[in-house]
Design an enzyme around this catalytic site. Structure first.
Site, PDB file in Angstrom:
ATOM      1  N   ASN A 218      55.955 -19.065  26.014  1.00  0.00           N
ATOM      2  CA  ASN A 218      55.814 -20.084  26.470  1.00  0.00           C
ATOM      3  C   ASN A 218      55.758 -21.242  25.193  1.00  0.00           C
ATOM      4  O   ASN A 218      55.293 -20.694  24.307  1.00  0.00           O
ATOM      5  CB  ASN A 218      55.201 -20.716  27.693  1.00  0.00           C
ATOM      6  CG  ASN A 218      53.778 -20.367  27.265  1.00  0.00           C
ATOM      7  OD1 ASN A 218      52.953 -21.423  26.272  1.00  0.00           O
ATOM      8  ND2 ASN A 218      52.897 -19.722  27.840  1.00  0.00           N
ATOM      9  N   ASP A 287      52.153 -15.689  32.922  1.00  0.00           N
ATOM     10  CA  ASP A 287      51.874 -15.430  34.275  1.00  0.00           C
ATOM     11  C   ASP A 287      52.105 -13.927  34.351  1.00  0.00           C
ATOM     12  O   ASP A 287      51.550 -13.179  35.172  1.00  0.00           O
ATOM     13  CB  ASP A 287      52.227 -16.495  35.279  1.00  0.00           C
ATOM     14  CG  ASP A 287      51.742 -17.770  35.210  1.00  0.00           C
ATOM     15  OD1 ASP A 287      50.571 -17.772  35.493  1.00  0.00           O
ATOM     16  OD2 ASP A 287      52.527 -18.465  35.048  1.00  0.00           O
ATOM     17  N   LYS A 297      61.477  -0.791  18.727  1.00  0.00           N
ATOM     18  CA  LYS A 297      62.275  -1.655  18.930  1.00  0.00           C
ATOM     19  C   LYS A 297      63.548  -1.189  19.674  1.00  0.00           C
ATOM     20  O   LYS A 297      63.974  -0.330  19.496  1.00  0.00           O
ATOM     21  CB  LYS A 297      62.820  -2.485  17.700  1.00  0.00           C
ATOM     22  CG  LYS A 297      63.731  -3.529  18.157  1.00  0.00           C
ATOM     23  CD  LYS A 297      64.300  -4.165  16.993  1.00  0.00           C
ATOM     24  CE  LYS A 297      65.290  -5.342  17.452  1.00  0.00           C
ATOM     25  NZ  LYS A 297      66.134  -5.694  16.247  1.00  0.00           N
ATOM     26  N   PRO A 313      46.397 -10.543  34.319  1.00  0.00           N
ATOM     27  CA  PRO A 313      45.038 -11.075  34.982  1.00  0.00           C
ATOM     28  C   PRO A 313      44.839 -12.870  34.974  1.00  0.00           C
ATOM     29  O   PRO A 313      45.305 -13.347  34.034  1.00  0.00           O
ATOM     30  CB  PRO A 313      43.862 -10.433  33.990  1.00  0.00           C
ATOM     31  CG  PRO A 313      44.628 -10.001  32.627  1.00  0.00           C
ATOM     32  CD  PRO A 313      45.977 -10.002  33.047  1.00  0.00           C
ATOM     33  N   PHE A 332      43.655 -26.562  32.959  1.00  0.00           N
ATOM     34  CA  PHE A 332      44.740 -27.335  32.780  1.00  0.00           C
ATOM     35  C   PHE A 332      45.853 -26.899  33.599  1.00  0.00           C
ATOM     36  O   PHE A 332      45.992 -25.845  33.829  1.00  0.00           O
ATOM     37  CB  PHE A 332      45.020 -27.335  31.508  1.00  0.00           C
ATOM     38  CG  PHE A 332      44.443 -28.467  30.361  1.00  0.00           C
ATOM     39  CD1 PHE A 332      43.070 -28.389  30.120  1.00  0.00           C
ATOM     40  CD2 PHE A 332      44.979 -29.348  29.762  1.00  0.00           C
ATOM     41  CE1 PHE A 332      42.490 -29.260  29.368  1.00  0.00           C
ATOM     42  CE2 PHE A 332      44.737 -30.288  29.009  1.00  0.00           C
ATOM     43  CZ  PHE A 332      43.132 -30.355  28.767  1.00  0.00           C
ATOM     44  N   LYS A 346      45.543 -25.398  42.529  1.00  0.00           N
ATOM     45  CA  LYS A 346      45.091 -24.100  41.568  1.00  0.00           C
ATOM     46  C   LYS A 346      43.675 -24.475  41.051  1.00  0.00           C
ATOM     47  O   LYS A 346      43.036 -23.465  41.188  1.00  0.00           O
ATOM     48  CB  LYS A 346      46.012 -24.793  40.306  1.00  0.00           C
ATOM     49  CG  LYS A 346      47.384 -24.194  40.145  1.00  0.00           C
ATOM     50  CD  LYS A 346      47.836 -24.547  38.662  1.00  0.00           C
ATOM     51  CE  LYS A 346      49.126 -24.168  38.984  1.00  0.00           C
ATOM     52  NZ  LYS A 346      50.089 -24.538  37.636  1.00  0.00           N
ATOM     53  N   LYS A 350      41.417 -21.192  41.866  1.00  0.00           N
ATOM     54  CA  LYS A 350      40.676 -20.577  40.713  1.00  0.00           C
ATOM     55  C   LYS A 350      39.299 -20.791  40.748  1.00  0.00           C
ATOM     56  O   LYS A 350      38.585 -20.525  39.617  1.00  0.00           O
ATOM     57  CB  LYS A 350      41.445 -21.051  39.433  1.00  0.00           C
ATOM     58  CG  LYS A 350      42.898 -20.703  39.405  1.00  0.00           C
ATOM     59  CD  LYS A 350      43.623 -21.239  38.288  1.00  0.00           C
ATOM     60  CE  LYS A 350      45.064 -20.866  38.322  1.00  0.00           C
ATOM     61  NZ  LYS A 350      45.516 -20.208  37.342  1.00  0.00           N
TER      62      LYS A 350
HETATM   63  O1  C5P Z   1      49.580 -21.086  34.515  1.00  0.00           O
HETATM   64  P1  C5P Z   1      48.738 -22.085  35.579  1.00  0.00           P
HETATM   65  O2  C5P Z   1      49.207 -23.485  36.118  1.00  0.00           O
HETATM   66  O3  C5P Z   1      48.349 -21.300  36.816  1.00  0.00           O
HETATM   67  O4  C5P Z   1      47.435 -22.314  34.700  1.00  0.00           O
HETATM   68  C1  C5P Z   1      46.216 -23.362  35.293  1.00  0.00           C
HETATM   69  C2  C5P Z   1      45.165 -22.803  34.491  1.00  0.00           C
HETATM   70  O5  C5P Z   1      44.692 -21.725  34.712  1.00  0.00           O
HETATM   71  C3  C5P Z   1      45.162 -23.191  32.988  1.00  0.00           C
HETATM   72  O6  C5P Z   1      43.843 -23.662  32.879  1.00  0.00           O
HETATM   73  C4  C5P Z   1      45.287 -21.640  32.474  1.00  0.00           C
HETATM   74  O7  C5P Z   1      44.502 -21.523  31.165  1.00  0.00           O
HETATM   75  C5  C5P Z   1      44.682 -20.709  33.500  1.00  0.00           C
HETATM   76  N1  C5P Z   1      45.177 -19.204  33.569  1.00  0.00           N
HETATM   77  C6  C5P Z   1      44.453 -18.345  33.265  1.00  0.00           C
HETATM   78  N2  C5P Z   1      44.916 -17.020  33.429  1.00  0.00           N
HETATM   79  C7  C5P Z   1      46.336 -16.957  33.877  1.00  0.00           C
HETATM   80  C8  C5P Z   1      47.276 -18.322  34.030  1.00  0.00           C
HETATM   81  C9  C5P Z   1      46.751 -19.184  34.056  1.00  0.00           C
HETATM   82  O8  C5P Z   1      43.344 -18.659  33.087  1.00  0.00           O
HETATM   83  N3  C5P Z   1      46.839 -15.757  33.997  1.00  0.00           N
END
Ligand code: C5P
Length: 417
Positions: A218, A287, A297, A313, A332, A346, A350
């Site tokens: 990204n 993700d 390659k 993860p 974030f 989220k 989380k």
């Molecule tokens: O990608 P997403 O919008 O879900 O990210 C929200 C938060 O979760 C961010 O702080 C990101 O750093 C964290 N995150 C993470 N592990 C992932 C995806 C996102 O810790 N696999």
């Protein structure tokens, strides 16, 4: 102390010492003036051997001050008193061995050193000298004495090629290190209100490789995470940055670990997590990752038409299962369209204490840019908008909000020492 977001009209006094690194101070002054600050400069006699007063005056949009002005018999009030009272922040760069010695001992024989004694504002010093000079016992003793003064903040010196063609310690910090530190001091008033805190920050965008050259990733640059790391360090925290980016961090300031994939970022964060008081997950973590990795390659005609993927993860979600009561976990959420509702989902999923929801569909904001805007959302449902500002300004806002949150949740443990 400036309110975060307001820079115009704040006053930076720059004291320039006699060293070749004085040329870098031109860039510092130019950047500060462009940011809307009022800048005044004092040049020592030896500084004028390296840089013309006209150059500095032109960049400041104001006359400069020298020892000739100090001794002139035409003031209403002594010049060093006026300048000392005028400054919100005093930057001394390059700080030479001689000026360092005078500041450490409280000696004052020119305009710069007298103004230092006549001021009470935060002082940012950027030493610069040859390595052998820097390593002298006398210089190191003076350096330690100077740093015992509460209002002294230091940036550098770094290690590198010096003008004397040797490589070693003594290189003046770069303008990119000096300017953010000066801005942070304007916002914090020099208050080290995060002293004693260990802050773990992730930054950048992880990459999940399909073969040695192709990856899922990204556009995250890591600038927001770096801004948080700098702001926290400028306010006295011990900072560790785990970055999926290649950001330069100031020498001696921030401990930085570089990773590539989500799994590596998770390993690095888990290792440092037990010592952390706050974790701020500013990284954009990919993700998903390809199910299979080819060490060689893949030829173009062997590239899969459909790429089988698997989830990486969720790092922060995992950290929330390891969290101790005193630890704070901040995420974030980079969003398009409606930003608040998905961010709240989220935060809850989380197990976060707060989440910073920021839009990535506004021109010149979010990914890769120097600006950002956000809504800071707490687990208890408070929503605090942070208007459009630079990422360093946003970092200070976010740190203030986490400090408030930590005090609310645990008033005894969270008060910064
Ligand atoms: O990608 P997403 O919008 O879900 O990210 C929200 C938060 O979760 C961010 O702080 C990101 O750093 C964290 N995150 C993470 N592990 C992932 C995806 C996102 O810790 N696999």
């Amino acid at each position: 102390m400036a309110r975060v977001g307001e820079l115009a009209g704040n006053r930076v006094l720059v004291g320039i010492g006699g060293g070749v690194a004085a040329y870098k101070v031109c860039e510092v002054i130019s950047t500060l003036v462009k940011a809307g600050l009022e800048v005044r400069a004092i040049l020592t006699d030896s500084a004028q051997q390296f840089i013309a007063p006209l150059t500095i005056a032109t960049l400041c949009r104001h006359r400069v001050y020298t020892d000739a002005d100090f001794w002139a018999a035409d003031h209403v009030r002594p010049l060093h008193i006026q300048l000392g009272e005028w400054a919100d922040v005093f930057l001394i760069a390059p700080l030479t061995a001689h000026t360092l010695g005078k500041l450490a001992l409280g000696l004052a024989d020119n305009l710069l050193t007298n103004t230092f004694l006549a001021s009470t504002c935060p002082v940012l010093v950027a030493p610069a000298m040859n390595t052998t000079m820097w390593e002298q016992l006398s210089v190191q003793q003076n350096w330690r004495s100077l740093q015992r003064m509460e209002r002294i903040h230091r940036v550098g010196p770094g290690t590198g090629l010096l003008a004397c063609d040797t490589v070693g310690a003594g290189r003046m910090a770069e303008p990119e290190e000096i300017v953010p530190y000066g801005l942070s001091l304007l916002w914090s008033g020099g208050d080290r209100n995060l002293a004693g805190k260990q802050i773990l920050i992730s930054a950048g965008g992880t990459r999940e490789y399909l073969d040695p050259v192709r990856f899922i990733g990204n556009p995250a640059s890591g600038k927001m995470g770096l801004a948080l790391a700098l702001a926290a360090w400028h306010r006295g925290a011990t900072v560790q940055l785990v970055q999926a980016a290649s950001l330069a961090v100031p020498a001696g300031g921030i401990l930085s670990t570089t990773v590539v994939s989500a799994a590596q970022m998770q390993d690095a964060l888990i290792q440092s997590f037990p010592q952390a008081d706050w974790v701020i997950m500013a990284a954009a973590v990919a993700d998903v990752r390809p199910q299979h990795y080819s060490a060689a390659k893949l030829p173009k005609d062997k590239l899969p038409v459909a790429l089988p993927l698997e989830a990486v993860p969720d790092i922060v979600q995992h950290l929330s299962t390891l969290k101790q009561p005193h630890q704070r976990l901040i995420g974030f959420a980079a969003q398009t369209g409606e930003i608040v509702a998905p961010a709240i989902a989220k935060l809850q999923r989380k197990g976060l204490d707060a989440i910073v929801a920021n839009p990535i569909d506004i021109p010149d904001h979010g990914f890769g840019s120097d600006q950002n805007q956000a809504v800071f959302i707490t687990a208890s449902g408070n929503q605090i908008p942070i208007p459009s500002c630079t990422k360093l300004q946003m970092a200070h806002h976010v740190l203030d909000l986490i400090l408030d949150l930590a005090l609310t949740l645990d008033p005894h443990r969270s008060s910064a020492s």
